[in-house]
Design an enzyme around this catalytic site. Structure first.
Site, PDB file in Angstrom:
ATOM      1  N   LYS A  19      -7.524  -3.068  15.924  1.00  0.00           N
ATOM      2  CA  LYS A  19      -8.562  -2.049  16.181  1.00  0.00           C
ATOM      3  C   LYS A  19      -8.389  -1.412  17.564  1.00  0.00           C
ATOM      4  CE  LYS A  19     -12.019  -4.364  18.702  1.00  0.00           C
ATOM      5  NZ  LYS A  19     -12.177  -4.086  20.102  1.00  0.00           N
TER       6      LYS A  19
ATOM      7  N   ALA B  10       9.101 -12.409  15.068  1.00  0.00           N
ATOM      8  CA  ALA B  10       9.040 -11.526  13.897  1.00  0.00           C
ATOM      9  C   ALA B  10       8.367 -12.256  12.742  1.00  0.00           C
ATOM     10  CB  ALA B  10      10.449 -11.117  13.506  1.00  0.00           C
TER      11      ALA B  10
ATOM     12  N   PHE C 272       5.972 -12.691  22.370  1.00  0.00           N
ATOM     13  CA  PHE C 272       5.576 -11.613  21.453  1.00  0.00           C
ATOM     14  C   PHE C 272       6.775 -10.935  20.802  1.00  0.00           C
ATOM     15  CE2 PHE C 272       0.975 -10.914  21.141  1.00  0.00           C
ATOM     16  CZ  PHE C 272       0.605 -12.071  21.799  1.00  0.00           C
TER      17      PHE C 272
ATOM     18  N   PHE D 228      -9.085 -10.694  29.214  1.00  0.00           N
ATOM     19  CA  PHE D 228      -7.753 -10.753  28.597  1.00  0.00           C
ATOM     20  C   PHE D 228      -7.544 -12.038  27.802  1.00  0.00           C
ATOM     21  CE2 PHE D 228      -7.416  -8.164  32.471  1.00  0.00           C
ATOM     22  CZ  PHE D 228      -6.948  -6.970  31.920  1.00  0.00           C
TER      23      PHE D 228
ATOM     24  N   CYS E  62      -8.762  -7.851  17.575  1.00  0.00           N
ATOM     25  CA  CYS E  62      -8.464  -7.047  18.767  1.00  0.00           C
ATOM     26  C   CYS E  62      -7.282  -6.108  18.588  1.00  0.00           C
ATOM     27  CB  CYS E  62      -8.217  -7.983  19.949  1.00  0.00           C
ATOM     28  SG  CYS E  62      -9.623  -9.060  20.270  1.00  0.00           S
TER      29      CYS E  62
ATOM     30  N   ARG F  72     -10.621 -12.056  10.865  1.00  0.00           N
ATOM     31  CA  ARG F  72     -10.693 -10.592  10.944  1.00  0.00           C
ATOM     32  C   ARG F  72      -9.285  -9.999  10.861  1.00  0.00           C
ATOM     33  NH1 ARG F  72     -13.964  -9.759  16.327  1.00  0.00           N
ATOM     34  NH2 ARG F  72     -12.853 -11.691  16.807  1.00  0.00           N
TER      35      ARG F  72
HETATM   36  C1  UGA Z   1      -5.155 -10.465  21.938  1.00  0.00           C
HETATM   37  C2  UGA Z   1      -4.393 -10.387  23.274  1.00  0.00           C
HETATM   38  O1  UGA Z   1      -3.224 -11.204  23.190  1.00  0.00           O
HETATM   39  C3  UGA Z   1      -5.285 -10.864  24.427  1.00  0.00           C
HETATM   40  O2  UGA Z   1      -4.608 -10.720  25.655  1.00  0.00           O
HETATM   41  C4  UGA Z   1      -6.552 -10.015  24.434  1.00  0.00           C
HETATM   42  O3  UGA Z   1      -7.430 -10.419  25.467  1.00  0.00           O
HETATM   43  C5  UGA Z   1      -7.254 -10.166  23.107  1.00  0.00           C
HETATM   44  O4  UGA Z   1      -6.376  -9.722  22.045  1.00  0.00           O
HETATM   45  C6  UGA Z   1      -8.494  -9.331  23.146  1.00  0.00           C
HETATM   46  O5  UGA Z   1      -8.386  -8.107  23.227  1.00  0.00           O
HETATM   47  O6  UGA Z   1      -9.591  -9.890  23.194  1.00  0.00           O
HETATM   48  P1  UGA Z   1      -5.689 -12.433  20.216  1.00  0.00           P
HETATM   49  O7  UGA Z   1      -6.351 -11.407  19.357  1.00  0.00           O
HETATM   50  O8  UGA Z   1      -6.367 -13.734  20.458  1.00  0.00           O
HETATM   51  O9  UGA Z   1      -5.418 -11.835  21.680  1.00  0.00           O
HETATM   52  O10 UGA Z   1      -4.306 -12.723  19.515  1.00  0.00           O
HETATM   53  P2  UGA Z   1      -2.771 -12.718  19.932  1.00  0.00           P
HETATM   54  O11 UGA Z   1      -2.365 -14.035  20.437  1.00  0.00           O
HETATM   55  O12 UGA Z   1      -2.472 -11.530  20.754  1.00  0.00           O
HETATM   56  O13 UGA Z   1      -2.105 -12.521  18.493  1.00  0.00           O
HETATM   57  C7  UGA Z   1      -2.376 -11.348  17.741  1.00  0.00           C
HETATM   58  C8  UGA Z   1      -1.611 -11.350  16.458  1.00  0.00           C
HETATM   59  O14 UGA Z   1      -0.238 -11.120  16.714  1.00  0.00           O
HETATM   60  C9  UGA Z   1      -1.681 -12.624  15.643  1.00  0.00           C
HETATM   61  O15 UGA Z   1      -1.898 -12.276  14.291  1.00  0.00           O
HETATM   62  C10 UGA Z   1      -0.324 -13.255  15.840  1.00  0.00           C
HETATM   63  O16 UGA Z   1       0.068 -14.038  14.748  1.00  0.00           O
HETATM   64  C11 UGA Z   1       0.558 -12.026  15.979  1.00  0.00           C
HETATM   65  N1  UGA Z   1       1.815 -12.250  16.724  1.00  0.00           N
HETATM   66  C12 UGA Z   1       1.783 -12.655  18.022  1.00  0.00           C
HETATM   67  C13 UGA Z   1       3.029 -12.017  16.101  1.00  0.00           C
HETATM   68  O17 UGA Z   1       3.084 -11.630  14.909  1.00  0.00           O
HETATM   69  N2  UGA Z   1       4.185 -12.190  16.796  1.00  0.00           N
HETATM   70  C14 UGA Z   1       4.175 -12.593  18.093  1.00  0.00           C
HETATM   71  O18 UGA Z   1       5.270 -12.730  18.677  1.00  0.00           O
HETATM   72  C15 UGA Z   1       2.954 -12.832  18.717  1.00  0.00           C
END
Ligand code: UGA
Length: 506
Positions: A275, A264, A261, A155, A272, A341
């Site tokens: 996909k 906005a 999360f 995770f 991750c 990515r």
């Molecule tokens: C995500 C999950 O959060 C991890 O728990 C999971 O283990 C991981 O994928 C995985 O499957 O390996 P990650 O891809 O590192 O982690 O990124 P996140 O922190 O989840 O952010 C994802 C995207 O959402 C980013 O582009 C971020 O800018 C965006 N985001 C996040 C928002 O637009 N708003 C938010 O409130 C939070």
């Protein structure tokens, strides 16, 4: 704690962090990858990606001799535990996950396992996979004596990967049958590997394979849904004159919802969430319950619309984008990462370019990874000040601290015109407007309703929202603060009569 000899197959982001973290826990670790260049870099102590804290644990592991890397499966023969850290990218022919890397790796591993005949061997899947994958992979190992497979999803978040690996908020073990004695032995072996992590007593949940697989896919799909939910609310805010940051703050104070999360902006990207969301949809369809997860298509579509909205805002500010100089702040999909990515920033930069803009992209860490995809499309400028010079419009799309903390007065002196789109809602509008900037955001009261697009060009950007050339020319933003609250009337009118364009105020 006993030292275990273990391997990690696939040392991409997840695998490399896992390998170094396991060495940090005191185990003997060998990381394998078919990418010889990556293996050589890791063996030389050079991190192939930017991840806080990773360089340190990599260096320590190599220095103690507990961590090494190889491209040869034969080197894995002596290990008691094998972790699978391979990628499961989106398939080229649809939404489903491509499991070929995992399948190839498990077959190659199966070739070297018989040399440990008699001794129990554990294979541990960490990759994100559709429900049913572990059971299929188990069949590929079924001819081997004493080999058990546990599915133990990871995770970790990029930017916090080391911390999340060594101090996880939960451990999930998926086994083929929780009642089976062989499964008990497998659980005990994995507990031994994680003994130091378990000392901190994180919840450790044992369940069937499919449940463990679904925990991970559901978690990522839920996170994506939460982001798209607030971004959908953002669209409502834009047509009603509300500020999405006010809405999110207050909604998030409900414990049952939570504030995380709910930021906005231009939405989610990375290797991750996008996909995994699509693979979940595809998997549900394969199982005949596509309708149940059909709403996730909308989650994906909302995310895509926010990217298009940035291009609409650029057109509202500049009019025709042909030849206009736009600087994009950010290339990585999120701060503290050099991962590009499915980066929203690069996608928007590409759409701006497709609309004719002269685009410069800057990022503290992500430019090298962006180069293969972007060098024909944009100027890639590592220096922030240089990147700002000459900009007629600046677009903040990845909220690195250096962009969040940008001094508006200093930045105004560098750009040609002080116009900013804050695609992450991280800049203080009053502060920026006071410094002479015209500031537009996603989902904030200052972002005015756009006329509904009449057509969509190939890049997905709206064609209709061009307005007068240089629609934003007359305004520099200094007088806008008081006006932003007075807009709901016009905004409501626009929502009711979408065909009637509302003049773009800035
Ligand atoms: C995500 C999950 O959060 C991890 O728990 C999971 O283990 C991981 O994928 C995985 O499957 O390996 P990650 O891809 O590192 O982690 O990124 P996140 O922190 O989840 O952010 C994802 C995207 O959402 C980013 O582009 C971020 O800018 C965006 N985001 C996040 C928002 O637009 N708003 C938010 O409130 C939070």
């Amino acid at each position: 704690m006993t030292t275990t000899t273990l391997s990690v197959i696939g040392v991409g982001y997840l695998g490399a962090v896992h390998a170094a973290s396991m060495a940090e826990l005191g185990h003997e670790v060998i990381g394998l990858d078919i990418d010889a260049e990556r293996v050589a870099a890791l063996q030389a102590g050079i991190p192939p990606f930017h991840e806080p804290g990773f360089a340190d644990i990599l260096a320590r592991g190599l220095a103690t001799g507990r961590l090494r890397f190889t491209t040869d499966y034969a080197d894995l023969a002596g290990a008691e535990v094998h972790f699978l850290g391979l990628g499961t990218p989106q398939r080229a022919d649809g939404f489903g996950a491509d499991l070929s890397h995992l399948e190839t790796a498990v077959d190659a591993l199966a070739e070297v396992l018989p040399s440990r005949s008699g001794a129990p061997t554990l294979v541990v899947g960490k990759s994100t996979v559709p429900a049913g994958t572990a059971r299929l992979l188990r069949e590929r190992l079924a001819h081997l004596d004493g080999v058990q497979l546990v599915w133990n999803p990871e995770f970790l978040r990029e930017g916090f990967a080391v911390q999340d690996t060594l101090d996880p908020d939960r451990l999930v073990y998926g086994v083929h049958d929780p009642e089976d004695a062989a499964a008990e032995q497998a659980i005990e072996m994995l507990d031994g590997v994680y003994a130091r992590i378990l000392e901190k007593q994180p919840p450790r949940l044992v369940m069937g394979y499919e449940a463990a697989e679904l925990v991970k896919t559901s978690a990522n799909a839920f996170l994506a849904t939460k982001i798209s939910f607030i971004n959908a609310v953002s669209e409502m805010c834009e047509v009603t004159g509300a500020d999405v940051t006010d809405v999110a703050r207050a909604v998030g104070m409900d414990d049952r919802i939570g504030a995380k999360f709910l930021r906005a902006g231009v939405g989610f990207g990375g290797g991750c969430l996008p996909k995994d969301l699509r693979a979940f949809i595809a998997s549900a369809e394969e199982h005949g319950v596509g309708e149940a997860l059909g709403f996730l298509r909308e989650v994906d579509a909302i995310n895509d619309r926010r990217r298009g909205r940035v291009v609409e805002l650029a057109r509202e500010l500049l009019g025709d984008l042909h030849g206009r100089r736009v600087t994009v702040l950010g290339a990585a999909f999120k701060p503290d990462s050099d991962d590009v990515r499915d980066s929203p920033a690069l996608d928007v930069a590409t759409r701006l370019r497709a609309a004719g803009a002269e685009v410069t992209v800057t990022d503290p860490e992500g430019l090298e990874n962006a180069r293969p995809r972007m060098e024909e499309l944009a100027e890639l400028e590592p220096d922030l000040d240089t990147a700002l010079q000459g900009a007629e419009l600046t677009v903040l799309l990845t909220e690195w601290s250096q962009y969040r903390e940008l001094d508006p007065a200093r930045a105004a002196a560098l750009v040609t015109a002080p116009r900013m789109i804050d695609g992450r809602n991280v800049l203080d509008p009053q502060h920026w407007r006071a410094a002479g900037w015209t500031l537009r955001s996603l989902g904030r009261a200052d972002a005015l309703p756009a006329p509904r697009p009449a057509a969509t060009d190939q890049s997905g950007a709206s064609e209709a929202v061009t307005g007068e050339a240089g629609a934003g020319e007359a305004w520099t933003g200094e007088t806008r603060t008081g006006e932003s609250r007075a807009r709901p009337e016009g905004a409501r009118a626009s929502a009711a009569r979408p065909a009637e364009p509302v003049p773009a105020l800035v």
